[in-house]
Design an enzyme around this catalytic site. Structure first.
Site, PDB file in Angstrom:
ATOM      1  N   GLU A  36       0.834  -1.193   0.000  1.00 48.99           N
ATOM      2  CA  GLU A  36       0.000   0.000   0.000  1.00 48.99           C
ATOM      3  C   GLU A  36       0.878   1.257   0.000  1.00 48.99           C
ATOM      4  O   GLU A  36       1.744   1.407   0.859  1.00 48.99           O
ATOM      5  CB  GLU A  36      -0.927   0.007   1.216  1.00 48.99           C
ATOM      6  N   HIS A  81      -8.009   1.721   1.010  1.00 43.97           N
ATOM      7  CA  HIS A  81      -7.985   1.457   2.460  1.00 43.97           C
ATOM      8  C   HIS A  81      -8.795   2.516   3.221  1.00 43.97           C
ATOM      9  O   HIS A  81      -8.284   3.181   4.129  1.00 43.97           O
ATOM     10  CB  HIS A  81      -6.551   1.426   2.972  1.00 43.97           C
TER      11      HIS A  81
END
Length: 604
Positions: free
Chosen positions: A336, A354
């Site tokens: 990420e 997210h």
């Protein structure tokens, strides 16, 4: 002495029963906002609410005798350092306390260490590193609050040694995550992203956008912690059949929430929609892979708002291309932000950055929740959602630390070699442990056993077990069996049967397994272990060693034991400590050994 206020009693009762505000509000029949006001000392509750609370306390044997009103607590003047930006509502919780000094992140002219020199509490989010060096600058610090779930930026061990409580806010964003999960399911079912994109492009592709209803479909929930249960609560309103899998939730809890509890293999086979809500452990890493996807219904849709590492990306991409998986919605990723994501080419994959817990309400909730937890600890000594347990002196902690570590390892060992769901846990302390303060030992053992459960730590472990309907029993035996002076034994009962293990610490620091399911053995409880059950016939040990050698796996330690009695051939046990990694191919090769009944990989 002034009586406790209604709000103070509410806080104490919630702490004793490990309830969130919304849960207590449901039991009293009031809105959660009203409960918040009562706990802040604002507003007067209706007499019916007070009576309902009194009956509730009688029913659950809640007592307030040992608590003093905040008006009488020593040290009303507290200093709170908010090291990172927080919401105005968070600041207001502290600002409402008379005589409290509150320093915000933008009002630290001499830096954070200087501000902490006489501070009672520190509140952080994720940027500030609360390490041992920083704590050394804060001799009066009593509590560190993390506005969020993770505590990677806080040295909890150092805090424990210094007698500092470390708190976080698990579950505060459960509703936000659950709502996004349901939203992603709807978006997949009705092809909403494609419909939106084509409309913005000036197209009217109504015929190609026929969707499906959620009603009558089967939702599989992997992980039935707070988030998983919140998802189930909302899913019932859509007419979904709900199956769930979680070895740390009792059948009674599942039944109360309208969930059919099934093994994970059955969950994968039944689900039309599969949503993941488990923590990341060696057992859950890559749990959605080519093998498990092949067992799922053709056309299954997968939602992941938990951890990216739960999904084998290559396997999911292949399944999307073949049509085995009809769609996916991913809010989390192994890397990420993701680089060169393989999912961008699929119009039946929804990608979000997210954001499951990123709602204004959730972000404010975690700030307000940690502020209230810190406030109540400073005022009443009420500890909520702590990730350590500073109930020992430094000297006691040093003596007990090897056994706290042992308990966690033994619990994890049993969890990874387990036979199914856990219904009860029986802990037996022998020798010196029988005379010690065993709260940390008990909770470390439960934490190890529930390692795949959501947000479990050494202070909330017993409460999490209770929440999941798992009974915990403890016994102390002054005279341990065998030659070890101090022993810890754990016995589990569940739908898969009984499991039992005993361990000790040798030379003050080395954890050792002494017995497993009735077979005496001495094996290290550390590193990577292969736990093998076999028939006690010639040649098995040689076959295990040869097979591991052929697979390039180096053996560091080989411990053996066998049943004391039984009909021939008796069963034997081998605990083989090896150098990682151990591939799935190596485990498959071990499975071809005829007399080998089982081989499980354990990582400690």
């Amino acid at each position: 002495m002034p009586d406790l206020s209604f709000g103070e009693k509410l806080l104490i009762a919630r702490r004793q029963l490990d309830l969130f505000q919304y849960q207590m509000a449901e039991k009293l029949g009031v809105h959660p906002n009203s409960l918040t006001k009562y706990e802040r000392g604002e507003g007067k509750p209706h007499a019916a609410v007070v009576r309902m609370f009194e009956l509730f306390c009688e029913q659950h044997n809640i007592r307030f005798d040992e608590y003093e009103s905040a008006q009488q607590v020593r040290g009303n003047a507290m200093k709170i350092v908010l090291a990172e930006k927080v919401s105005p509502a968070t600041l207001a919780v502290f600002a409402a306390e008379p005589g409290w000094e509150v320093l915000t992140h933008d009002k630290l002219p001499d830096g954070l260490p200087a501000a902490l020199a006489d501070a009672d509490a520190l509140v952080v989010r994720s940027a500030v590193q609360a390490d041992d060096a920083l704590m050394e600058k804060a001799p009066k610090l009593r509590v560190i609050g993390r506005a969020g779930v993770g505590v990677d930026n806080i040295d909890a061990d150092a805090a424990t040694r210094r007698g500092i409580v470390v708190m976080n806010t698990p579950g505060a964003n459960a509703v936000a995550v659950a709502e996004l999960t349901i939203g992603l399911m709807l978006a997949l079912a009705r092809k909403l992203p494609t419909a939106n994109t084509t409309m913005h492009a000036g197209k009217w592709e109504k015929k190609s956008l026929q969707g499906a209803e959620l009603r009558g479909k089967t939702l599989g929930i992997l992980g039935l912690g707070r988030i998983g249960l919140e998802v189930a609560k909302r899913a019932r309103g859509f007419g979904l059949e709900i199956v769930g899998s979680d070895p740390f939730v009792s059948a009674a809890v599942a039944r109360e929430n309208g969930i059919q509890l099934v093994p994970v293999e059955e969950l994968f086979a039944k689900a039309d929609y599969l949503t993941l809500h488990v923590g990341l452990t060696p057992q859950t890493h890559g749990i959605v892979n080519a093998k498990t996807i092949a067992t799922m219904k053709k056309g299954v849709r997968i939602i992941n708002c938990a951890r990216g590492e739960l999904v084998d990306d290559a396997a999911l991409v292949a399944a999307l291309k073949s049509g085995q998986v009809a769609g996916a919605a991913l809010d989390v990723f192994t890397e990420e932000p993701p680089k060169n994501s393989p999912y961008v080419e699929f119009d039946n994959v929804i990608l979000t950055p997210h954001i499951a817990g990123s709602t204004a309400e959730a972000q404010e909730a975690v700030g307000v929740q940690i502020a209230m937890q810190v406030r109540e600890y400073l005022k009443l000594g009420v500890v909520q959602n702590a990730v350590n347990l500073p109930s020992l002196s430094h000297e006691e902690y040093v003596k007990l630390a090897p056994y706290i570590d042992l308990a966690g390892r033994l619990g994890s060992f049993l969890a990874q070699t387990g036979k199914g769901g856990i219904e009860s846990i029986h802990l037996i302390y022998g020798g010196a442990l029988a005379e010690a303060k065993i709260d940390l030992v008990r909770n470390a053992a439960i934490e190890g056993l529930l390692q795949g459960s959501e947000n479990v730590n050494r202070i909330n472990a017993a409460a999490v077990a209770q929440e999941r309907g798992i009974r915990v029993h403890e016994d102390k035996q002054e005279t341990p069996r065998g030659g070890a002076a101090t022993l810890l034994a754990i016995e589990l009962h569940g739908n898969g049967g009984r499991s039992h293990a005993t361990a000790t610490v040798i030379h003050g620091e080395q954890p050792r397994l002494l017995e497993f399911d009735g077979i005496d053995i001495e094996a290290p409880l550390e590193g990577t272990l292969l736990v093998c059950r076999n028939l006690d016939v010639p040649g098995v040990i040689g076959h295990i060693g040869t097979t591991l050698g052929e697979q390039g796996v180096n053996i560091a330690n080989f411990a053996l034991g066998r049943e004391r009695a039984g009909t021939a051939p008796v069963k034997a046990l081998a605990v083989v400590q090896v150098d990682p990694p151990v591939s799935s191919k190596a485990l498959e090769a071990l499975g071809t050994i005829e007399a080998l009944l089982e081989a499980k990989l354990v990582t400690l």
